[in-house]
Design a protein around this motif. Structure first.
Motif, mmCIF file in Angstrom:
data_model
loop_
_atom_site.group_PDB
_atom_site.id
_atom_site.type_symbol
_atom_site.label_atom_id
_atom_site.label_comp_id
_atom_site.label_asym_id
_atom_site.label_seq_id
_atom_site.Cartn_x
_atom_site.Cartn_y
_atom_site.Cartn_z
ATOM 1 N N ILE A 338 0.854 -1.220 0.099
ATOM 2 C CA ILE A 338 0.090 0.186 -0.070
ATOM 3 C C ILE A 338 0.934 1.218 -0.083
ATOM 4 C CG2 ILE A 338 -1.955 -1.002 1.257
ATOM 5 C CD1 ILE A 338 -1.012 0.262 3.749
ATOM 6 N N GLU A 339 0.283 2.329 -0.368
ATOM 7 C CA GLU A 339 0.909 3.469 -0.514
ATOM 8 C C GLU A 339 1.230 4.149 0.935
ATOM 9 O OE1 GLU A 339 0.281 6.660 -3.929
ATOM 10 O OE2 GLU A 339 -1.587 5.427 -3.850
ATOM 11 N N SER A 340 2.300 5.048 1.211
ATOM 12 C CA SER A 340 2.206 5.842 2.300
ATOM 13 C C SER A 340 1.297 6.806 2.461
ATOM 14 C CB SER A 340 3.716 6.463 2.324
ATOM 15 O OG SER A 340 4.168 7.133 1.271
ATOM 16 N N GLY A 341 1.001 7.346 3.634
ATOM 17 C CA GLY A 341 -0.102 8.328 3.613
ATOM 18 C C GLY A 341 -1.037 8.101 4.896
ATOM 19 N N ARG A 342 -2.073 9.051 4.931
ATOM 20 C CA ARG A 342 -3.152 8.976 5.984
ATOM 21 C C ARG A 342 -4.239 8.012 5.829
ATOM 22 N NH1 ARG A 342 -3.930 11.086 10.923
ATOM 23 N NH2 ARG A 342 -1.920 12.365 10.683
ATOM 24 N N TYR A 343 -4.783 7.180 6.492
ATOM 25 C CA TYR A 343 -5.929 6.237 5.923
ATOM 26 C C TYR A 343 -6.950 6.409 7.027
ATOM 27 C CZ TYR A 343 -2.913 3.910 2.592
ATOM 28 O OH TYR A 343 -2.336 3.441 1.508
ATOM 29 N N GLN A 344 -8.065 6.175 6.738
ATOM 30 C CA GLN A 344 -9.078 5.845 7.747
ATOM 31 C C GLN A 344 -9.113 4.374 8.070
ATOM 32 O OE1 GLN A 344 -13.109 7.624 6.230
ATOM 33 N NE2 GLN A 344 -11.910 9.302 5.349
ATOM 34 N N ILE A 345 -9.550 4.060 9.174
ATOM 35 C CA ILE A 345 -9.675 2.720 9.791
ATOM 36 C C ILE A 345 -11.118 2.295 10.040
ATOM 37 C CG2 ILE A 345 -9.193 1.071 11.521
ATOM 38 C CD1 ILE A 345 -6.638 2.626 12.013
ATOM 39 N N LYS A 346 -11.313 1.246 9.103
ATOM 40 C CA LYS A 346 -12.884 0.878 9.097
ATOM 41 C C LYS A 346 -13.280 -0.498 9.508
ATOM 42 C CE LYS A 346 -16.957 0.437 6.273
ATOM 43 N NZ LYS A 346 -17.520 0.632 4.608
#
Length: 400
Positions: A338-346
């Motif tokens: 996966i790309e680096s960065g900010r993710y939401q967690i669901k």
């Protein structure tokens, strides 16, 4: 209009104002038809030159300029009408009224030019929509769109291999470029991945997705990617590269069993892949074991003795992804899977958990941190383990 034109029209404006003043003074002494006509002409020159100068500074485009010509002609018409009304001599009225033919012609010409420019703009839009229907479609949905062109994809046969239930595609291209794979028989999408800031890209494609295919078409140019990662391509767009499925090599993995690192396999980083639940046990020194779902990254040291249960183990090479894009169970490597960065967690289940690791799992004590927030920042070469959890990139990208 360039600066020389501005200078000329400014001169006409100043001269027109001066001549209007002189003619007005002369007409007060001797009111005749020549003075009347001269005043109308000088006034018109002043109005026209002033309008052209204002249009330049207001940066009017062609369509707006056509509308300005219409309004300008109406103003001159009104000016002549007022002069005719104010003139006491009948024969002068008739002569001055004849001058209306010029501004009325301007009204007709300005209206015609305005209509032509509008129609040209509409035709250009229609033509653009016909050749780039994916762009107009995306814009109509009010989404941001990225169009790609001028990229050259580099693929190495040794970096494209089947591993049991999937094959891994790896290559290099310009940084931050999208690579889109498609089934050539019915044009259905197979994958969309993006190169990192160094230009490396990799993705894992399930074997079942390509079981009936002889090749895969790869696109990097003349495609558009919308904000939700939907791909639009022109009907005339041709693949930038084609993968022959039958020419992809098969790589063997270490299956369930016991192994000594340095004898049966080399020291280094590996990934364990399981169809459901797998486990790895370290049998030497301080015993350590780790159960996992679907995937787990491990680091093996010289002389480690390991036991694999319910999984297969593959050596990890740089920039090679082994995990398909959409997972909610398993371990992912940031910058590869996966790309680096900010993710939401669901959460996808009542029992859900996400853990972040600085390193892959080894026979040493694990250093993890449980993520208890709804968002997480992931950096390259970090790891995240998911259980009944999805990662959703904040920029509107695909769920991972």
């Amino acid at each position: 209009m360039n600066y020389w034109a501005i200078a000329v029209w400014t001169g006409v404006f100043v001269i027109g104002m001066f001549l209007t003043y002189l003619v007005r003074k002369r007409r007060e002494k001797e009111a005749n038809i020549v003075n009347h006509v001269l005043k109308i002409v000088c006034d018109s020159l002043t109005i026209i030159s002033g309008t052209l100068i204002a249009s330049y500074f207001l940066k009017a485009d062609e369509q707006q300029f056509g509308m300005i010509l219409v309004l300008l002609s109406f103003i001159i018409c009104l000016q002549i009408v007022f002069e005719v009304i104010g003139e006491p001599i009948r024969k002068y009225k008739i002569t001055m009224a004849i001058l209306l033919i010029f501004p009325l012609s301007g009204v007709f010409y300005g209206t015609l030019q305005f209509q032509n420019n509008v129609e040209a703009g509409e035709n250009q839009k229609d033509t653009s929509g016909a050749t780039n229907n994916y762009v107009s479609l995306v814009q109509n949905r009010d989404m941001s769109v990225r169009e790609q062109e001028g990229n050259e994809i580099q693929l190495s046969k040794g970096d494209i291999n089947f591993y049991g239930d999937f094959f891994s595609l790896k290559g290099k291209i310009d940084s931050d470029t999208y690579i889109y794979g498609e089934n050539p028989s019915d044009n259905t999408p197979l994958f969309l991945t993006k190169a990192d800031d160094q230009g490396y890209f990799s993705t894992a494609i399930p074997r079942n997705d390509v079981a009936d295919l002889s090749r895969i078409d790869l696109y990097v140019n003349h495609i558009s990617i919308s904000a939700d990662d939907t791909v639009y391509k022109d009907k005339a767009t041709k693949p930038d590269s084609q993968l022959n499925i039958k020419e992809i090599d098969e790589k063997q993995a270490l299956s369930s069993g016991s192994y000594t690192v340095g004898t049966d396999c080399k020291a280094g980083e590996y990934i364990l892949l399981a169809k459901d639940t797998g486990q790895i046990n370290w049998l030497n020194d301080s015993s350590n074991s780790k159960s996992f779902d679907n995937s787990l990254y491990v680091k093996l040291s010289e002389n480690d003795v390991i036991e694999i249960q319910g999984a297969e183990m593959f050596p990890v090479t740089k920039h090679t992804a082994f995990v398909p894009n959409k997972v909610d169970n398993g371990m992912l490597k940031v910058g590869t899977d996966i790309e680096s960065g900010r993710y939401q967690i669901k959460a996808t289940n009542d029992y859900a958990i996400a853990k972040k690791y600085k390193d892959s799992i080894s026979n040493k004590l694990e250093e993890d941190s449980v993520i208890d927030s709804q968002e997480v920042e992931l950096k390259d070469n970090e790891y995240i383990y998911l259980m009944n959890t999805q990662l959703i990139k904040n920029n509107g990208g695909n769920e991972k």
